[in-house]
Scaffold this motif. Structure first.
Motif, mmCIF file in Angstrom:
data_model
loop_
_atom_site.group_PDB
_atom_site.id
_atom_site.type_symbol
_atom_site.label_atom_id
_atom_site.label_comp_id
_atom_site.label_asym_id
_atom_site.label_seq_id
_atom_site.Cartn_x
_atom_site.Cartn_y
_atom_site.Cartn_z
ATOM 1 N N SER A 32 100.267 54.273 84.983
ATOM 2 C CA SER A 32 99.224 54.947 84.217
ATOM 3 C C SER A 32 97.968 55.040 85.079
ATOM 4 C CB SER A 32 98.954 54.184 82.914
ATOM 5 O OG SER A 32 98.084 54.918 82.069
ATOM 6 N N ASP A 33 96.799 55.070 84.437
ATOM 7 C CA ASP A 33 95.551 55.103 85.186
ATOM 8 C C ASP A 33 94.750 53.832 84.907
ATOM 9 O OD1 ASP A 33 93.063 56.032 83.178
ATOM 10 O OD2 ASP A 33 95.061 56.546 82.481
ATOM 11 N N ALA A 34 93.874 53.482 85.834
ATOM 12 C CA ALA A 34 93.110 52.240 85.714
ATOM 13 C C ALA A 34 91.961 52.356 84.713
ATOM 14 C CB ALA A 34 92.572 51.826 87.073
ATOM 15 N N LYS A 35 91.490 53.560 84.440
ATOM 16 C CA LYS A 35 90.361 53.723 83.527
ATOM 17 C C LYS A 35 90.739 53.338 82.096
ATOM 18 C CE LYS A 35 87.122 57.051 81.681
ATOM 19 N NZ LYS A 35 86.854 58.461 81.480
ATOM 20 N N CYS A 36 91.828 53.881 81.589
ATOM 21 C CA CYS A 36 92.244 53.608 80.208
ATOM 22 C C CYS A 36 93.098 52.350 80.097
ATOM 23 C CB CYS A 36 92.996 54.802 79.631
ATOM 24 S SG CYS A 36 91.971 56.271 79.482
ATOM 25 N N ASN A 43 100.261 58.233 77.069
ATOM 26 C CA ASN A 43 99.479 59.462 76.997
ATOM 27 C C ASN A 43 99.350 60.032 78.408
ATOM 28 O OD1 ASN A 43 97.724 61.547 76.500
ATOM 29 N ND2 ASN A 43 96.377 60.340 75.185
ATOM 30 N N VAL A 44 100.376 60.781 78.823
ATOM 31 C CA VAL A 44 100.444 61.293 80.184
ATOM 32 C C VAL A 44 99.324 62.301 80.456
ATOM 33 C CG1 VAL A 44 101.903 62.484 81.862
ATOM 34 C CG2 VAL A 44 102.920 60.887 80.251
ATOM 35 N N ALA A 47 96.155 60.424 81.146
ATOM 36 C CA ALA A 47 96.230 59.750 82.447
ATOM 37 C C ALA A 47 96.014 60.748 83.583
ATOM 38 C CB ALA A 47 97.571 59.048 82.596
ATOM 39 N N ARG A 48 96.641 61.917 83.480
ATOM 40 C CA ARG A 48 96.453 62.949 84.518
ATOM 41 C C ARG A 48 94.992 63.380 84.599
ATOM 42 N NH1 ARG A 48 101.753 65.809 82.954
ATOM 43 N NH2 ARG A 48 103.161 64.934 84.503
ATOM 44 N N LYS A 49 94.374 63.551 83.433
ATOM 45 C CA LYS A 49 92.964 63.966 83.385
ATOM 46 C C LYS A 49 92.073 62.910 84.036
ATOM 47 C CE LYS A 49 89.408 65.295 80.064
ATOM 48 N NZ LYS A 49 89.083 65.442 78.646
ATOM 49 N N CYS A 50 92.312 61.628 83.708
ATOM 50 C CA CYS A 50 91.513 60.543 84.278
ATOM 51 C C CYS A 50 91.704 60.446 85.789
ATOM 52 C CB CYS A 50 91.857 59.218 83.610
ATOM 53 S SG CYS A 50 91.300 59.113 81.904
ATOM 54 N N ILE A 51 92.940 60.600 86.248
ATOM 55 C CA ILE A 51 93.225 60.522 87.683
ATOM 56 C C ILE A 51 92.572 61.689 88.413
ATOM 57 C CG2 ILE A 51 95.090 60.737 89.378
ATOM 58 C CD1 ILE A 51 96.704 58.868 87.449
ATOM 59 N N LYS A 52 92.633 62.865 87.808
ATOM 60 C CA LYS A 52 91.979 64.028 88.417
ATOM 61 C C LYS A 52 90.464 63.819 88.517
ATOM 62 C CE LYS A 52 92.064 69.019 88.319
ATOM 63 N NZ LYS A 52 92.584 70.209 87.673
ATOM 64 N N LEU A 80 104.279 58.852 86.635
ATOM 65 C CA LEU A 80 103.141 58.665 85.736
ATOM 66 C C LEU A 80 103.592 58.738 84.281
ATOM 67 C CD1 LEU A 80 100.043 58.345 85.696
ATOM 68 C CD2 LEU A 80 99.909 60.824 85.485
ATOM 69 N N GLY A 81 103.232 57.718 83.514
ATOM 70 C CA GLY A 81 103.591 57.657 82.099
ATOM 71 C C GLY A 81 104.977 57.102 81.815
ATOM 72 N N ARG A 82 105.734 56.819 82.839
ATOM 73 C CA ARG A 82 107.113 56.328 82.672
ATOM 74 C C ARG A 82 107.161 54.802 82.544
ATOM 75 N NH1 ARG A 82 111.094 60.581 82.698
ATOM 76 N NH2 ARG A 82 110.083 62.276 83.790
#
Length: 105
Positions: A32-36, A43-44, A47-52, A80-82
């Motif tokens: 996933s992403d480190a922010k959330c 919530n893929v 996660a993509r939005k945060c990484i971008k 991502l998300g898996r």
């Protein structure tokens, strides 16, 4: 058995957090992403939005919900998300992943 596994994971993460050792091992969790962090599991799109926007890729451990920043993320962007089982080495609050195996959700 679950208690022993959870205790050993927490012990390894605790040792790694103090910088005493690099801890090799295998863990299950999510990419996933480190922010959330653990809130963003599944919530893929988020996660993509945060990484971008600049957030780091992260591995979220199943039982402890520990958030570990992935040191070599580009290799695992497709996961991502898996739900995955990773092999790697934990260094403090980060992990260098050497292998990822997707799990059935």
């Amino acid at each position: 058995m679950k208690f022993m596994l959870r205790s050993s994971l927490l012990s390894m993460l605790a040792l790694a957090n103090f910088g005493w050792a690099a801890v090799p091992g295998h863990w299950t969790g999510y990419i996933s992403d480190a922010k959330c962090g653990a809130k963003g599991i599944g919530n893929v799109a988020c996660a993509r939005k945060c990484i971008k926007a600049g957030a780091a890729y992260a591995f979220i451990a199943d039982h402890s919900h520990a958030v570990l920043v992935i040191k070599n993320p580009r290799r695992f962007a497709r996961d991502l998300g898996r739900h995955v089982r990773v092999s790697g080495i934990v260094h403090g609050h980060s992990i260098e992943i050497t292998r990822v195996r997707r799990l059935r959700s």
